[in-house]
Design a protein around this motif. Structure first.
Motif, PDB file in Angstrom:
ATOM      1  N   MET A  68       0.833  -1.215   0.000  1.00 18.77           N
ATOM      2  CA  MET A  68       0.000   0.000   0.000  1.00 18.77           C
ATOM      3  C   MET A  68       0.863   1.260   0.000  1.00 18.77           C
ATOM      4  N   GLN A  69       2.000   1.211   0.671  1.00 19.17           N
ATOM      5  CA  GLN A  69       2.928   2.355   0.627  1.00 19.17           C
ATOM      6  C   GLN A  69       3.369   2.601  -0.816  1.00 19.17           C
ATOM      7  N   GLU A  70       3.733   1.518  -1.501  1.00 15.66           N
ATOM      8  CA  GLU A  70       4.185   1.623  -2.887  1.00 15.66           C
ATOM      9  C   GLU A  70       3.042   2.067  -3.801  1.00 15.66           C
ATOM     10  N   TYR A  71       1.851   1.524  -3.579  1.00 12.52           N
ATOM     11  CA  TYR A  71       0.693   1.895  -4.397  1.00 12.52           C
ATOM     12  C   TYR A  71       0.423   3.397  -4.259  1.00 12.52           C
ATOM     13  N   ASN A  72       0.408   3.875  -3.030  1.00 10.20           N
ATOM     14  CA  ASN A  72       0.113   5.297  -2.795  1.00 10.20           C
ATOM     15  C   ASN A  72       1.211   6.210  -3.335  1.00 10.20           C
ATOM     16  N   LYS A  73       2.459   5.764  -3.303  1.00  8.74           N
ATOM     17  CA  LYS A  73       3.563   6.552  -3.884  1.00  8.74           C
ATOM     18  C   LYS A  73       3.368   6.728  -5.380  1.00  8.74           C
ATOM     19  N   GLU A  74       2.980   5.644  -6.052  1.00  9.25           N
ATOM     20  CA  GLU A  74       2.849   5.656  -7.511  1.00  9.25           C
ATOM     21  C   GLU A  74       1.536   6.269  -7.988  1.00  9.25           C
ATOM     22  N   SER A  75       0.524   6.260  -7.129  1.00 14.49           N
ATOM     23  CA  SER A  75      -0.795   6.764  -7.509  1.00 14.49           C
ATOM     24  C   SER A  75      -0.765   8.279  -7.705  1.00 14.49           C
ATOM     25  N   LYS A  78      -5.022  12.313  -5.233  1.00 15.21           N
ATOM     26  CA  LYS A  78      -4.680  13.253  -4.144  1.00 15.21           C
ATOM     27  C   LYS A  78      -4.893  12.624  -2.774  1.00 15.21           C
ATOM     28  N   TYR A  79      -5.645  11.519  -2.742  1.00 15.30           N
ATOM     29  CA  TYR A  79      -5.981  10.870  -1.477  1.00 15.30           C
ATOM     30  C   TYR A  79      -5.264   9.528  -1.339  1.00 15.30           C
ATOM     31  N   LEU A  80      -5.050   9.132  -0.089  1.00 20.76           N
ATOM     32  CA  LEU A  80      -4.456   7.826   0.200  1.00 20.76           C
ATOM     33  C   LEU A  80      -5.501   6.730   0.009  1.00 20.76           C
ATOM     34  N   PHE A  81      -5.061   5.586  -0.465  1.00 16.37           N
ATOM     35  CA  PHE A  81      -5.928   4.414  -0.552  1.00 16.37           C
ATOM     36  C   PHE A  81      -5.572   3.479   0.586  1.00 16.37           C
ATOM     37  N   GLN A  82      -6.602   2.799   1.099  1.00 15.42           N
ATOM     38  CA  GLN A  82      -6.419   1.843   2.178  1.00 15.42           C
ATOM     39  C   GLN A  82      -7.127   0.545   1.831  1.00 15.42           C
ATOM     40  N   VAL A  83      -6.725  -0.517   2.517  1.00 14.17           N
ATOM     41  CA  VAL A  83      -7.350  -1.820   2.288  1.00 14.17           C
ATOM     42  C   VAL A  83      -8.756  -1.818   2.875  1.00 14.17           C
ATOM     43  N   VAL A  84      -9.717  -2.202   2.028  1.00 11.18           N
ATOM     44  CA  VAL A  84     -11.101  -2.367   2.471  1.00 11.18           C
ATOM     45  C   VAL A  84     -11.298  -3.808   2.919  1.00 11.18           C
ATOM     46  N   GLY A 106      -9.744   1.142  -1.142  1.00 15.52           N
ATOM     47  CA  GLY A 106     -10.639   2.272  -1.372  1.00 15.52           C
ATOM     48  C   GLY A 106      -9.950   3.581  -1.046  1.00 15.52           C
ATOM     49  N   ARG A 107     -10.446   4.625  -1.681  1.00 13.84           N
ATOM     50  CA  ARG A 107      -9.932   5.978  -1.438  1.00 13.84           C
ATOM     51  C   ARG A 107     -10.366   6.407  -0.036  1.00 13.84           C
ATOM     52  N   SER A 108      -9.411   6.921   0.729  1.00 19.98           N
ATOM     53  CA  SER A 108      -9.723   7.377   2.094  1.00 19.98           C
ATOM     54  C   SER A 108      -9.989   8.882   2.072  1.00 19.98           C
ATOM     55  N   ASN A 109     -10.328   9.402   3.227  1.00 18.47           N
ATOM     56  CA  ASN A 109     -10.561  10.847   3.343  1.00 18.47           C
ATOM     57  C   ASN A 109      -9.276  11.589   3.716  1.00 18.47           C
ATOM     58  N   CYS A 120      -7.876   7.890   9.188  1.00 18.12           N
ATOM     59  CA  CYS A 120      -8.385   7.881   7.812  1.00 18.12           C
ATOM     60  C   CYS A 120      -9.530   6.882   7.711  1.00 18.12           C
ATOM     61  N   ALA A 121     -10.575   7.298   7.034  1.00 22.97           N
ATOM     62  CA  ALA A 121     -11.718   6.414   6.790  1.00 22.97           C
ATOM     63  C   ALA A 121     -11.934   6.315   5.287  1.00 22.97           C
ATOM     64  N   ILE A 122     -12.470   5.189   4.867  1.00 23.35           N
ATOM     65  CA  ILE A 122     -12.749   4.988   3.445  1.00 23.35           C
ATOM     66  C   ILE A 122     -13.907   5.896   3.039  1.00 23.35           C
ATOM     67  N   GLN A 123     -13.753   6.574   1.902  1.00 23.18           N
ATOM     68  CA  GLN A 123     -14.812   7.431   1.356  1.00 23.18           C
ATOM     69  C   GLN A 123     -15.981   6.541   0.933  1.00 23.18           C
ATOM     70  N   GLU A 124     -17.148   6.788   1.488  1.00 18.41           N
ATOM     71  CA  GLU A 124     -18.335   6.031   1.102  1.00 18.41           C
ATOM     72  C   GLU A 124     -19.496   6.981   0.892  1.00 18.41           C
ATOM     73  N   ASN A 125     -20.346   6.628  -0.042  1.00 16.98           N
ATOM     74  CA  ASN A 125     -21.549   7.409  -0.339  1.00 16.98           C
ATOM     75  C   ASN A 125     -21.247   8.871  -0.651  1.00 16.98           C
ATOM     76  N   SER A 126     -20.165   9.111  -1.379  1.00 13.98           N
ATOM     77  CA  SER A 126     -19.848  10.470  -1.804  1.00 13.98           C
ATOM     78  C   SER A 126     -19.276  10.410  -3.212  1.00 13.98           C
ATOM     79  N   LYS A 127     -19.144  11.568  -3.840  1.00 12.55           N
ATOM     80  CA  LYS A 127     -18.594  11.584  -5.196  1.00 12.55           C
ATOM     81  C   LYS A 127     -17.110  11.204  -5.195  1.00 12.55           C
ATOM     82  N   LEU A 128     -16.467  11.218  -4.023  1.00 16.96           N
ATOM     83  CA  LEU A 128     -15.059  10.838  -3.918  1.00 16.96           C
ATOM     84  C   LEU A 128     -14.863   9.334  -3.693  1.00 16.96           C
ATOM     85  N   GLU A 129     -15.972   8.606  -3.534  1.00 17.99           N
ATOM     86  CA  GLU A 129     -15.854   7.165  -3.309  1.00 17.99           C
ATOM     87  C   GLU A 129     -15.218   6.495  -4.526  1.00 17.99           C
TER      88      GLU A 129
END
Length: 157
Positions: A68-75, A78-84, A106-109, A120-129
């Motif tokens: 996940m560190q590597e994924y977020n570095k390469e992504s 603008k937001y961090l992704f976390q394991v759902v 999933g994209r976090s806040n 950090c929480a996973i973005q849910e029920n929003s346009k950023l999800e």
């Protein structure tokens, strides 16, 4: 004159020895290059075939954190992704431990360059999800603290 002739002969022998040594060095390098490009030599010997293991394993957690560190570095997001959810983890033993990890992320806040990432929480029920399914192949020597993403394949979920 006999003494000089002897030294000329030894000089010629020395020159020949150096030439022969150079020839052997070049030959050795050539053989090494051919051997290193032999596809049969690059096969990794599998010591233990793929086996499904528990995602709560400490090494799996380390590998997933690293992935996940590597994924977020390469992504470029603008937001961090976390394991759902961890879907499946398999382990294969070669000259290292190879973890095949399938996860939903999933994209976090939390923004990438924020100092606080504990809440950090996973973005849910929003346009950023945004959810993504990823398969990571992580090579690990956990006892040395060495981890490497060998392969990563992700697609929108």
């Amino acid at each position: 004159m006999g003494g000089r002739g002897g030294s000329l002969v030894s000089l010629d022998v020395g020159t020949m020895a150096r030439s022969w040594g150079s020839y052997l060095l070049l030959l050795t390098i050539l053989v090494a290059l051919v051997a290193s490009t032999d596809p049969g030599k690059n096969n990794v010997k599998v010591l233990r075939e793929l086996k499904v293991i528990n995602a709560s394993n400490a090494n799996v957690k380390q590998c997933l954190w690293f992935a996940m560190q590597e994924y977020n570095k390469e992504s470029e997001d603008k937001y961090l992704f976390q394991v759902v959810k961890t879907v499946q983890v398999q382990l294969q033993v070669t000259d290292r431990l190879e973890y095949f990890i399938d996860v939903e992320i999933g994209r976090s806040n939390c923004r990438k360059f924020s100092n606080s990432t504990e809440n950090c929480a996973i973005q849910e029920n929003s346009k950023l999800e945004k959810k993504v399914m990823c398969s990571f192949l992580i090579g690990a020597l956990p006892w040395n603290g060495e981890f490497m993403v060998i392969k990563k394949q992700c697609a929108d979920a």
